[in-house]
Design a protein around this motif. Sequence first.
Motif, PDB file in Angstrom:
ATOM      1  N   VAL A   1       0.837  -1.189   0.000  1.00 45.92           N
ATOM      2  CA  VAL A   1       0.000   0.000   0.000  1.00 45.92           C
ATOM      3  C   VAL A   1       0.877   1.246   0.000  1.00 45.92           C
ATOM      4  CG1 VAL A   1      -1.896  -1.191   1.176  1.00 45.92           C
ATOM      5  CG2 VAL A   1      -0.236   0.105   2.526  1.00 45.92           C
ATOM      6  N   ALA A   2       0.261   2.368  -0.331  1.00 43.87           N
ATOM      7  CA  ALA A   2       0.975   3.643  -0.303  1.00 43.87           C
ATOM      8  C   ALA A   2       1.567   3.860   1.078  1.00 43.87           C
ATOM      9  CB  ALA A   2       0.016   4.776  -0.644  1.00 43.87           C
ATOM     10  N   GLY A   3       2.766   4.392   1.118  1.00 47.34           N
ATOM     11  CA  GLY A   3       3.399   4.731   2.379  1.00 47.34           C
ATOM     12  C   GLY A   3       4.230   3.635   3.008  1.00 47.34           C
ATOM     13  N   THR A   4       4.299   2.465   2.385  1.00 50.03           N
ATOM     14  CA  THR A   4       5.115   1.389   2.961  1.00 50.03           C
ATOM     15  C   THR A   4       6.600   1.563   2.662  1.00 50.03           C
ATOM     16  OG1 THR A   4       4.634   0.001   1.031  1.00 50.03           O
ATOM     17  CG2 THR A   4       3.324  -0.390   3.025  1.00 50.03           C
ATOM     18  N   GLY A   5       6.924   2.439   1.741  1.00 52.02           N
ATOM     19  CA  GLY A   5       8.335   2.697   1.456  1.00 52.02           C
ATOM     20  C   GLY A   5       8.840   2.102   0.158  1.00 52.02           C
ATOM     21  N   LYS A   6       7.950   1.835  -0.767  1.00 55.44           N
ATOM     22  CA  LYS A   6       8.366   1.233  -2.039  1.00 55.44           C
ATOM     23  C   LYS A   6       9.436   2.063  -2.740  1.00 55.44           C
ATOM     24  CE  LYS A   6       4.114   1.164  -3.580  1.00 55.44           C
ATOM     25  NZ  LYS A   6       3.332   1.595  -2.412  1.00 55.44           N
ATOM     26  N   THR A   7       9.252   3.389  -2.746  1.00 52.38           N
ATOM     27  CA  THR A   7      10.177   4.279  -3.444  1.00 52.38           C
ATOM     28  C   THR A   7      11.496   4.424  -2.691  1.00 52.38           C
ATOM     29  OG1 THR A   7       8.357   5.454  -4.474  1.00 52.38           O
ATOM     30  CG2 THR A   7      10.419   6.643  -4.341  1.00 52.38           C
ATOM     31  N   THR A   8      11.494   4.175  -1.409  1.00 49.52           N
ATOM     32  CA  THR A   8      12.727   4.207  -0.621  1.00 49.52           C
ATOM     33  C   THR A   8      13.447   2.870  -0.698  1.00 49.52           C
ATOM     34  OG1 THR A   8      11.796   5.843   0.895  1.00 49.52           O
ATOM     35  CG2 THR A   8      13.682   4.556   1.702  1.00 49.52           C
ATOM     36  N   ILE A   9      12.722   1.793  -0.475  1.00 49.59           N
ATOM     37  CA  ILE A   9      13.326   0.457  -0.412  1.00 49.59           C
ATOM     38  C   ILE A   9      13.706  -0.045  -1.808  1.00 49.59           C
ATOM     39  CG2 ILE A   9      12.969  -1.946   0.322  1.00 49.59           C
ATOM     40  CD1 ILE A   9      13.216   0.277   2.581  1.00 49.59           C
ATOM     41  N   GLY A  10      12.912   0.266  -2.821  1.00 50.07           N
ATOM     42  CA  GLY A  10      13.201  -0.207  -4.178  1.00 50.07           C
ATOM     43  C   GLY A  10      14.618   0.101  -4.640  1.00 50.07           C
ATOM     44  N   PRO A  11      15.051   1.371  -4.607  1.00 49.60           N
ATOM     45  CA  PRO A  11      16.414   1.671  -5.044  1.00 49.60           C
ATOM     46  C   PRO A  11      17.489   1.035  -4.153  1.00 49.60           C
ATOM     47  CG  PRO A  11      15.105   3.688  -4.941  1.00 49.60           C
ATOM     48  CD  PRO A  11      14.282   2.585  -4.346  1.00 49.60           C
TER      49      PRO A  11
ATOM     50  N   VAL B   1       8.200  -8.538  -3.579  1.00 47.69           N
ATOM     51  CA  VAL B   1       8.561  -8.233  -2.206  1.00 47.69           C
ATOM     52  C   VAL B   1       7.425  -7.362  -1.684  1.00 47.69           C
ATOM     53  CG1 VAL B   1      10.126  -6.973  -0.682  1.00 47.69           C
ATOM     54  CG2 VAL B   1      11.062  -8.420  -2.506  1.00 47.69           C
ATOM     55  N   HIS B   2       6.577  -7.949  -0.833  1.00 46.89           N
ATOM     56  CA  HIS B   2       5.417  -7.247  -0.296  1.00 46.89           C
ATOM     57  C   HIS B   2       5.826  -6.567   1.004  1.00 46.89           C
ATOM     58  CE1 HIS B   2       1.052  -7.512   1.391  1.00 46.89           C
ATOM     59  NE2 HIS B   2       1.475  -6.269   1.259  1.00 46.89           N
ATOM     60  N   LEU B   3       5.906  -5.237   0.980  1.00 44.31           N
ATOM     61  CA  LEU B   3       6.222  -4.460   2.171  1.00 44.31           C
ATOM     62  C   LEU B   3       4.957  -4.341   3.013  1.00 44.31           C
ATOM     63  CD1 LEU B   3       8.413  -1.630   0.591  1.00 44.31           C
ATOM     64  CD2 LEU B   3       9.160  -3.797   1.633  1.00 44.31           C
ATOM     65  N   THR B   4       5.031  -4.773   4.270  1.00 48.26           N
ATOM     66  CA  THR B   4       3.864  -4.807   5.140  1.00 48.26           C
ATOM     67  C   THR B   4       4.122  -4.024   6.419  1.00 48.26           C
ATOM     68  OG1 THR B   4       4.557  -6.825   6.269  1.00 48.26           O
ATOM     69  CG2 THR B   4       3.221  -7.095   4.288  1.00 48.26           C
ATOM     70  N   GLY B   5       3.054  -3.498   6.965  1.00 54.45           N
ATOM     71  CA  GLY B   5       3.143  -2.783   8.231  1.00 54.45           C
ATOM     72  C   GLY B   5       1.766  -2.439   8.733  1.00 54.45           C
ATOM     73  N   THR B   6       1.691  -1.967   9.950  1.00 53.04           N
ATOM     74  CA  THR B   6       0.401  -1.604  10.516  1.00 53.04           C
ATOM     75  C   THR B   6      -0.103  -0.329   9.856  1.00 53.04           C
ATOM     76  OG1 THR B   6       1.309  -0.203  12.274  1.00 53.04           O
ATOM     77  CG2 THR B   6       1.067  -2.575  12.761  1.00 53.04           C
ATOM     78  N   ARG B   7      -1.416  -0.179   9.849  1.00 57.56           N
ATOM     79  CA  ARG B   7      -2.012   1.023   9.277  1.00 57.56           C
ATOM     80  C   ARG B   7      -1.508   2.263  10.003  1.00 57.56           C
ATOM     81  NH1 ARG B   7      -5.090   5.009   9.059  1.00 57.56           N
ATOM     82  NH2 ARG B   7      -6.551   5.459   7.370  1.00 57.56           N
TER      83      ARG B   7
ATOM     84  N   ILE C   1       2.047   3.168   8.857  1.00 56.92           N
ATOM     85  CA  ILE C   1       2.058   3.661   7.478  1.00 56.92           C
ATOM     86  C   ILE C   1       1.429   5.047   7.387  1.00 56.92           C
ATOM     87  CG2 ILE C   1       1.196   3.198   5.152  1.00 56.92           C
ATOM     88  CD1 ILE C   1       1.562   0.156   5.945  1.00 56.92           C
ATOM     89  N   GLU C   2       0.324   5.263   8.086  1.00 56.24           N
ATOM     90  CA  GLU C   2      -0.299   6.585   8.081  1.00 56.24           C
ATOM     91  C   GLU C   2       0.651   7.631   8.663  1.00 56.24           C
ATOM     92  OE1 GLU C   2      -4.503   8.724   9.198  1.00 56.24           O
ATOM     93  OE2 GLU C   2      -3.840   7.063  10.461  1.00 56.24           O
ATOM     94  N   ASP C   3       1.355   7.266   9.720  1.00 56.51           N
ATOM     95  CA  ASP C   3       2.313   8.191  10.323  1.00 56.51           C
ATOM     96  C   ASP C   3       3.405   8.559   9.315  1.00 56.51           C
ATOM     97  OD1 ASP C   3       3.487   9.611  12.668  1.00 56.51           O
ATOM     98  OD2 ASP C   3       5.104   8.161  12.334  1.00 56.51           O
ATOM     99  N   ARG C   4       3.928   7.576   8.619  1.00 57.15           N
ATOM    100  CA  ARG C   4       4.968   7.856   7.613  1.00 57.15           C
ATOM    101  C   ARG C   4       4.428   8.719   6.486  1.00 57.15           C
ATOM    102  NH1 ARG C   4       8.387   2.184   7.206  1.00 57.15           N
ATOM    103  NH2 ARG C   4       9.257   2.353   9.290  1.00 57.15           N
ATOM    104  N   MET C   5       3.207   8.419   6.037  1.00 51.91           N
ATOM    105  CA  MET C   5       2.624   9.216   4.947  1.00 51.91           C
ATOM    106  C   MET C   5       2.424  10.667   5.368  1.00 51.91           C
ATOM    107  SD  MET C   5      -0.187   6.755   3.134  1.00 51.91           S
ATOM    108  CE  MET C   5      -0.566   7.894   1.808  1.00 51.91           C
ATOM    109  N   SER C   6       2.047  10.881   6.618  1.00 48.75           N
ATOM    110  CA  SER C   6       1.773  12.242   7.077  1.00 48.75           C
ATOM    111  C   SER C   6       3.044  13.086   7.172  1.00 48.75           C
ATOM    112  CB  SER C   6       1.041  12.219   8.417  1.00 48.75           C
ATOM    113  OG  SER C   6       1.900  11.767   9.445  1.00 48.75           O
ATOM    114  N   HIS C   7       4.206  12.450   7.193  1.00 46.61           N
ATOM    115  CA  HIS C   7       5.469  13.178   7.300  1.00 46.61           C
ATOM    116  C   HIS C   7       6.204  13.356   5.973  1.00 46.61           C
ATOM    117  CE1 HIS C   7       4.890  12.066  11.558  1.00 46.61           C
ATOM    118  NE2 HIS C   7       5.427  13.257  11.749  1.00 46.61           N
ATOM    119  N   ARG C   8       5.703  12.748   4.914  1.00 49.08           N
ATOM    120  CA  ARG C   8       6.411  12.903   3.643  1.00 49.08           C
ATOM    121  C   ARG C   8       5.876  14.116   2.884  1.00 49.08           C
ATOM    122  NH1 ARG C   8       4.549   7.643   0.048  1.00 49.08           N
ATOM    123  NH2 ARG C   8       2.408   8.281  -0.264  1.00 49.08           N
ATOM    124  N   THR C   9       6.734  14.693   2.086  1.00 48.50           N
ATOM    125  CA  THR C   9       6.368  15.881   1.315  1.00 48.50           C
ATOM    126  C   THR C   9       6.600  15.623  -0.167  1.00 48.50           C
ATOM    127  OG1 THR C   9       8.591  16.814   1.569  1.00 48.50           O
ATOM    128  CG2 THR C   9       6.938  17.467   3.204  1.00 48.50           C
ATOM    129  N   GLY C  10       5.829  16.337  -0.984  1.00 49.80           N
ATOM    130  CA  GLY C  10       6.052  16.281  -2.422  1.00 49.80           C
ATOM    131  C   GLY C  10       5.536  15.038  -3.111  1.00 49.80           C
TER     132      GLY C  10
END
Length: 172
Positions: free
Chosen positions: A12-22, A102-108, A111-120
């Motif tokens: 789901v959005a916010g699990t870190g796909k764009t961070t972990i992928g590279p 590779v399914h990145l999993t975490g609690t809602r 993930i919501e906390d991480r999404m609320s802190h990202r910009t752009g």
Amino acid sequence: MPTPFVVVVMGVAGTGKTTIGPLLAARLGVPYAEGDDFHPQANIAKMTAGTPLTDDDRWPWLDAIGRWAHDRAGLGGVVSGSALKRAYRDRLRAAAPGIVFVHLTGTRQLIEDRMSHRTGHFMPTVLLDSQFATLQPLTADEAGVEVDVSGDPTEITERAVTALDGLTPPQM
């Protein structure tokens, strides 16, 4: 030497796909492709407006990722993409039969906390519930691994590498 995997980093959005992928691609020594770059502009506009994508919106996006993955067969690569439904993963496998997930999993809450802190980023937190509602986790007959997203990116990446090391390559 085994053939390098073509990996779809999903979740789901916010699990870190764009961070972990590279990071995963660097550890595996293969190229990385950002799944969001495969979206048509109309999809990005919908998500930016807080409107969930429909399956019809997603098919061209999945087909573009599938073509990239097909072209990387035997060479390896990592691409990010939510791949939330089994039908989406089946479509990717139809284009590139040897891919693994590779399914990145975490609690809602995490993930919501991480999404609320990202910009752009175009994906608003308001769509998180629709992402979790759509999610169909990997099943036993799908080539892939689940990786918990608690901790820092280096820890998550190492968990992914370790999990992939134990994975039998899918038959093409």
